[in-house]
Motif scaffolding. Structure first.
Motif, PDB file in Angstrom:
ATOM      1  N   GLN A   1       3.042  -4.085   0.379  1.00 24.90           N
ATOM      2  CA  GLN A   1       4.262  -3.493   0.925  1.00 24.90           C
ATOM      3  C   GLN A   1       5.365  -4.507   1.174  1.00 24.90           C
ATOM      4  O   GLN A   1       6.497  -4.132   1.453  1.00 24.90           O
ATOM      5  CB  GLN A   1       3.938  -2.700   2.196  1.00 24.90           C
TER       6      GLN A   1
ATOM      7  N   HIS B   1      -6.331  -3.199   1.534  1.00 24.44           N
ATOM      8  CA  HIS B   1      -5.296  -2.377   2.166  1.00 24.44           C
ATOM      9  C   HIS B   1      -4.498  -1.645   1.078  1.00 24.44           C
ATOM     10  O   HIS B   1      -3.408  -2.064   0.719  1.00 24.44           O
ATOM     11  CB  HIS B   1      -4.383  -3.242   3.038  1.00 24.44           C
ATOM     12  N   PHE B   2      -5.037  -0.579   0.524  1.00 23.17           N
ATOM     13  CA  PHE B   2      -4.319   0.291  -0.425  1.00 23.17           C
ATOM     14  C   PHE B   2      -3.843  -0.472  -1.671  1.00 23.17           C
ATOM     15  O   PHE B   2      -2.795  -0.151  -2.227  1.00 23.17           O
ATOM     16  CB  PHE B   2      -3.072   0.913   0.234  1.00 23.17           C
TER      17      PHE B   2
ATOM     18  N   GLU C   1      -7.754   1.770   7.155  1.00 29.64           N
ATOM     19  CA  GLU C   1      -7.684   3.234   7.346  1.00 29.64           C
ATOM     20  C   GLU C   1      -8.635   3.969   6.414  1.00 29.64           C
ATOM     21  O   GLU C   1      -8.252   4.909   5.709  1.00 29.64           O
ATOM     22  CB  GLU C   1      -6.249   3.725   7.160  1.00 29.64           C
TER      23      GLU C   1
ATOM     24  N   ASN D   1      -8.547   7.786   6.096  1.00 24.56           N
ATOM     25  CA  ASN D   1      -7.432   8.617   5.581  1.00 24.56           C
ATOM     26  C   ASN D   1      -7.931   9.618   4.550  1.00 24.56           C
ATOM     27  O   ASN D   1      -7.399  10.716   4.424  1.00 24.56           O
ATOM     28  CB  ASN D   1      -6.376   7.736   4.896  1.00 24.56           C
TER      29      ASN D   1
ATOM     30  N   PHE E   1      -2.832  11.317  -2.473  1.00 27.68           N
ATOM     31  CA  PHE E   1      -2.452   9.995  -1.963  1.00 27.68           C
ATOM     32  C   PHE E   1      -3.638   9.195  -1.408  1.00 27.68           C
ATOM     33  O   PHE E   1      -3.918   8.081  -1.852  1.00 27.68           O
ATOM     34  CB  PHE E   1      -1.358  10.156  -0.890  1.00 27.68           C
TER      35      PHE E   1
ATOM     36  N   TYR F   1      -0.157   6.059  15.445  1.00 28.88           N
ATOM     37  CA  TYR F   1       1.249   6.451  15.349  1.00 28.88           C
ATOM     38  C   TYR F   1       1.514   7.784  16.020  1.00 28.88           C
ATOM     39  O   TYR F   1       2.623   8.027  16.501  1.00 28.88           O
ATOM     40  CB  TYR F   1       1.661   6.602  13.875  1.00 28.88           C
ATOM     41  N   MET F   2       0.516   8.672  15.984  1.00 32.70           N
ATOM     42  CA  MET F   2       0.774  10.072  16.346  1.00 32.70           C
ATOM     43  C   MET F   2      -0.543  10.762  16.673  1.00 32.70           C
ATOM     44  O   MET F   2      -1.618  10.254  16.349  1.00 32.70           O
ATOM     45  CB  MET F   2       1.422  10.794  15.161  1.00 32.70           C
TER      46      MET F   2
ATOM     47  N   TRP G   1       6.307  12.831  12.223  1.00 34.50           N
ATOM     48  CA  TRP G   1       5.176  12.214  12.925  1.00 34.50           C
ATOM     49  C   TRP G   1       5.376  12.436  14.423  1.00 34.50           C
ATOM     50  O   TRP G   1       6.397  12.009  14.996  1.00 34.50           O
ATOM     51  CB  TRP G   1       5.073  10.711  12.597  1.00 34.50           C
TER      52      TRP G   1
ATOM     53  N   GLU H   1      -1.968  -1.416  14.316  1.00 38.76           N
ATOM     54  CA  GLU H   1      -0.721  -0.808  13.831  1.00 38.76           C
ATOM     55  C   GLU H   1      -0.237   0.189  14.866  1.00 38.76           C
ATOM     56  O   GLU H   1      -1.036   0.940  15.432  1.00 38.76           O
ATOM     57  CB  GLU H   1      -0.907  -0.047  12.505  1.00 38.76           C
TER      58      GLU H   1
ATOM     59  N   ALA I   1       4.298   3.026   2.930  1.00 37.32           N
ATOM     60  CA  ALA I   1       3.121   3.359   2.109  1.00 37.32           C
ATOM     61  C   ALA I   1       3.155   4.826   1.700  1.00 37.32           C
ATOM     62  O   ALA I   1       2.948   5.168   0.538  1.00 37.32           O
ATOM     63  CB  ALA I   1       1.836   3.067   2.879  1.00 37.32           C
ATOM     64  N   GLY I   2       3.445   5.679   2.660  1.00 36.47           N
ATOM     65  CA  GLY I   2       3.345   7.111   2.411  1.00 36.47           C
ATOM     66  C   GLY I   2       4.407   7.624   1.456  1.00 36.47           C
ATOM     67  O   GLY I   2       4.137   8.487   0.624  1.00 36.47           O
ATOM     68  N   THR I   3       5.628   7.084   1.560  1.00 35.24           N
ATOM     69  CA  THR I   3       6.731   7.630   0.759  1.00 35.24           C
ATOM     70  C   THR I   3       7.304   6.636  -0.246  1.00 35.24           C
ATOM     71  O   THR I   3       8.067   7.040  -1.126  1.00 35.24           O
ATOM     72  CB  THR I   3       7.902   8.095   1.656  1.00 35.24           C
TER      73      THR I   3
ATOM     74  N   LYS J   1      12.603   4.192   5.496  1.00 31.30           N
ATOM     75  CA  LYS J   1      11.712   4.457   6.632  1.00 31.30           C
ATOM     76  C   LYS J   1      11.287   3.099   7.182  1.00 31.30           C
ATOM     77  O   LYS J   1      10.319   2.499   6.742  1.00 31.30           O
ATOM     78  CB  LYS J   1      10.502   5.272   6.193  1.00 31.30           C
TER      79      LYS J   1
ATOM     80  N   TYR K   1      10.353   0.125  10.067  1.00 32.39           N
ATOM     81  CA  TYR K   1       9.596  -0.110  11.302  1.00 32.39           C
ATOM     82  C   TYR K   1       9.969  -1.439  11.949  1.00 32.39           C
ATOM     83  O   TYR K   1       9.511  -1.748  13.032  1.00 32.39           O
ATOM     84  CB  TYR K   1       8.096  -0.149  10.993  1.00 32.39           C
TER      85      TYR K   1
HETATM   86  P1  P53 Z   1       4.239   4.876   6.291  1.00 32.15           P
HETATM   87  C1  P53 Z   1      -0.837   8.100   7.247  1.00 32.15           C
HETATM   88  C2  P53 Z   1      -1.115   8.284   8.597  1.00 32.15           C
HETATM   89  C3  P53 Z   1      -1.193   7.190   9.441  1.00 32.15           C
HETATM   90  C4  P53 Z   1      -1.002   5.911   8.913  1.00 32.15           C
HETATM   91  O1  P53 Z   1       2.968   4.588   7.207  1.00 32.15           O
HETATM   92  C5  P53 Z   1      -0.755   5.733   7.574  1.00 32.15           C
HETATM   93  C6  P53 Z   1      -0.661   6.820   6.731  1.00 32.15           C
HETATM   94  C7  P53 Z   1      -0.353   6.641   5.283  1.00 32.15           C
HETATM   95  O2  P53 Z   1       1.018   6.866   5.057  1.00 32.15           O
HETATM   96  O3  P53 Z   1      -0.635   4.514   6.989  1.00 32.15           O
HETATM   97  C8  P53 Z   1      -0.579   3.323   7.732  1.00 32.15           C
HETATM   98  O4  P53 Z   1       4.532   3.626   5.584  1.00 32.15           O
HETATM   99  C9  P53 Z   1      -0.875   2.202   6.772  1.00 32.15           C
HETATM  100  C10 P53 Z   1       0.313   1.374   6.400  1.00 32.15           C
HETATM  101  C11 P53 Z   1       1.560   2.244   6.458  1.00 32.15           C
HETATM  102  C12 P53 Z   1       1.773   2.666   7.900  1.00 32.15           C
HETATM  103  O5  P53 Z   1       0.638   3.351   8.393  1.00 32.15           O
HETATM  104  O6  P53 Z   1       3.791   5.978   5.389  1.00 32.15           O
HETATM  105  O7  P53 Z   1      -1.949   1.376   7.180  1.00 32.15           O
HETATM  106  O8  P53 Z   1       0.086   0.790   5.153  1.00 32.15           O
HETATM  107  O9  P53 Z   1       2.703   1.639   5.967  1.00 32.15           O
HETATM  108  C13 P53 Z   1       2.979   3.539   8.107  1.00 32.15           C
HETATM  109  O10 P53 Z   1       5.323   5.282   7.228  1.00 32.15           O
END
Ligand code: P53
Length: 476
Positions: free
Chosen positions: A18, A130-131, A176, A179, A187, A313-314, A348, A374, A430-432, A437, A439
């Motif tokens: 990334q 890591h992905f 992760e 996931n 994905f 995150y959520m 999120w 994270e 990673a997701g999009t 987006k 951080y």
């Molecule tokens: P992005 C899904 C749910 C929680 C964490 O994510 C996730 C994901 C996958 O998208 O990924 C982790 O970039 C991951 C990182 C990633 C980060 O969360 O989609 O370990 O590689 O960048 C944030 O907003």
């Protein structure tokens, strides 16, 4: 005043694919991240058959950390980081994944990177996968649906454990890993396991098989790492989104328990070294015939992790439904919005208390040290006229989460090793696959289309987090 331990590992987290860019430098091979195009919120990233002309692959160049890491680490040092979490791109060390000997240029890159961290007393915290597994392992072997991947991964782990045995103490095996509990979408199976599904395949059983091989590979790596250096601390890495019941109706509560089983059994195997009975019963009910040998079950007991690293995150919410009497969990259908919390622009749900809940959940279950590797707020940042990003929303998010984390330590007695907010420097989502987006505490001048000078600048949150670290979190 009670608070975080004196040697608390404050830092930041990223992943090689990334931010590094340099996707063809130093002999690097093509990874799964190199064949994913840019998407957006609600627009999945396309997984192409190899690298195709005319497509936008944001990870190829990312933020060019490969060439700029010295300057970036200097900024991390200015922040006061005690540690820096990144990953080793498997494709720099074994470009195709099935070679017998590692690539020296790749090994040298991480030697230099870790030396640069250690120069500032920043402890590297390293994820092995890591992905970003080699794409060749997808096309030749079908990814982790193939048992042969265990040997390839363990060879990779041994090579880097040996090479960096005196530079890196903290490791994690698979980022992760859970996931892929969401195997309905393309994905996670691809990024976790290099699995591409054919139409008509039973996705679920393939996911369990791939995860099993990964768990065996993880156990073998943990065992090998402890032999190479008994001081190594090797953890698992779990994406923690606790799943609450929508109401106190008993069926909703039970749905939440079963949903948690399906999303978090991976931790049980990593920590305890055996499968939980509820999952074995589920395999039997579904008639899954998995390749799990007696030798595998032995190996799992020998490679138990030293700590639990997790992202937070959520939180999620679920409810029981009449047409689902067995309480089966489908991550694309079983979740409902939480009416009590707000969500980010990417949907999120923001729930700081959920972090305290998660810390308690893990500690009650396993009594192992925990590491929040994270956490963070993905948002659109706009530099103001003076060029500075005034990201008060990010400060609010982090402050509220650190406060709850502190309650888990001070009031609940959780053993917490550290905190590394995600994407401490802006990087590719990673997701999009988006740049927008963001951080980071550090802004990177690059947009979704790849335009920008790549210049780095400090956001308001940079100064705020610097102060948090300076006071060991006692000023919140
Ligand atoms: P992005 C899904 C749910 C929680 C964490 O994510 C996730 C994901 C996958 O998208 O990924 C982790 O970039 C991951 C990182 C990633 C980060 O969360 O989609 O370990 O590689 O960048 C944030 O907003």
């Amino acid at each position: 005043m009670p608070g975080f331990k004196a040697d608390f590992l404050w830092g930041g987290a990223v992943a090689a694919h990334q931010l590094e860019g340099g996707w063809q430098e130093g002999g690097k091979g093509v990874s799964v991240a190199d064949v994913m195009t840019a998407g957006a919120h609600g627009v999945p990233r396309e997984i192409t058959d190899g690298v195709l002309p005319g497509k936008n692959y944001p990870n190829h160049d990312a933020i060019d950390f490969y060439h700029r890491y010295k300057d970036d680490i200097q900024l991390f040092a200015e922040l006061g980081f005690k540690c820096f979490r990144t990953s080793i791109a498997w494709t720099r060390i074994f470009p195709k994944g099935d070679e017998l000997e590692p690539n020296e240029a790749g090994l040298q890159f991480y030697d230099d990177l870790f030396d640069e961290c250690l120069k500032y007393n920043i402890e590297p915290v390293i994820t092995l996968s890591h992905f970003e597994m080699p794409y060749h392992l997808v096309t030749e072997y079908g990814g982790w649906r193939n048992r042969k991947l265990i040997d390839f991964f363990v060879r990779f782990a041994n090579a880097v454990f040996t090479r960096y045995r005196s530079k890196v103490k903290y490791w994690m095996t698979f980022n992760e890993i859970n996931n892929q509990a969401n195997y309905h979408e393309d994905f996670a199976p691809f990024t976790n396991s290099g699995v591409k599904y054919q139409p008509g395949e039973d996705r679920e059983v393939i996911m369990y098989q791939a995860a099993h091989y990964e768990l065996v590979a993880s156990a073998l790596a943990v065992e090998a790492g402890h032999k190479i250096n008994p001081d190594f601390k090797i953890g698992c890495m779990i994406a923690m989104c606790p799943i609450y019941p929508l109401t106190c109706a008993p069926d909703d509560m039970m749905m939440s328990v079963v949903a948690m089983h399906r999303r978090y059994w991976f931790t049980d195997v990593h920590v305890r070294g055996y499968y939980p009975k509820h999952l074995l019963n589920y395999f039997a009910r579904r008639g899954f015939k998995l390749d799990i040998t007696d030798e595998d079950l032995q190996l799992l007991t020998r490679g138990r992790v030293d700590y639990i690293g997790f992202s937070y995150y959520m939180s999620f919410v679920t409810k029981a439904k009449e047409d689902n009497p067995q309480l089966d969990y489908d991550e694309t259908k079983s979740l409902v919005p939480n009416p009590y919390v707000k969500a980010s622009d990417w949907g999120w749900q923001i729930d700081p208390v959920g972090l305290r809940y998660s810390l308690n959940y893990f500690y009650d279950m396993y009594q192992l040290p925990l590491f929040v590797v994270e956490n963070g707020f993905g948002a659109i940042d706009k530099p103001e006229s003076d060029g500075v990003v005034n990201d008060q929303y990010r400060i609010d998010y982090m402050r509220d989460h650190i406060r709850e984390m502190k309650k888990a330590v001070v009031e609940d007695g959780v053993d917490l090793m550290g905190y590394t907010p995600w994407g401490c420097i802006d990087l590719v989502s990673a997701g999009t696959g988006e740049m927008k987006k963001r951080y980071g505490l550090i802004y990177v001048d690059k947009d979704n289309d790849g335009n920008g000078t790549l210049a780095r600048s400090r956001k308001k949150s940079f100064w705020w987090y610097q102060d948090v670290i300076k006071h060991n979190g006692d000023n919140l």
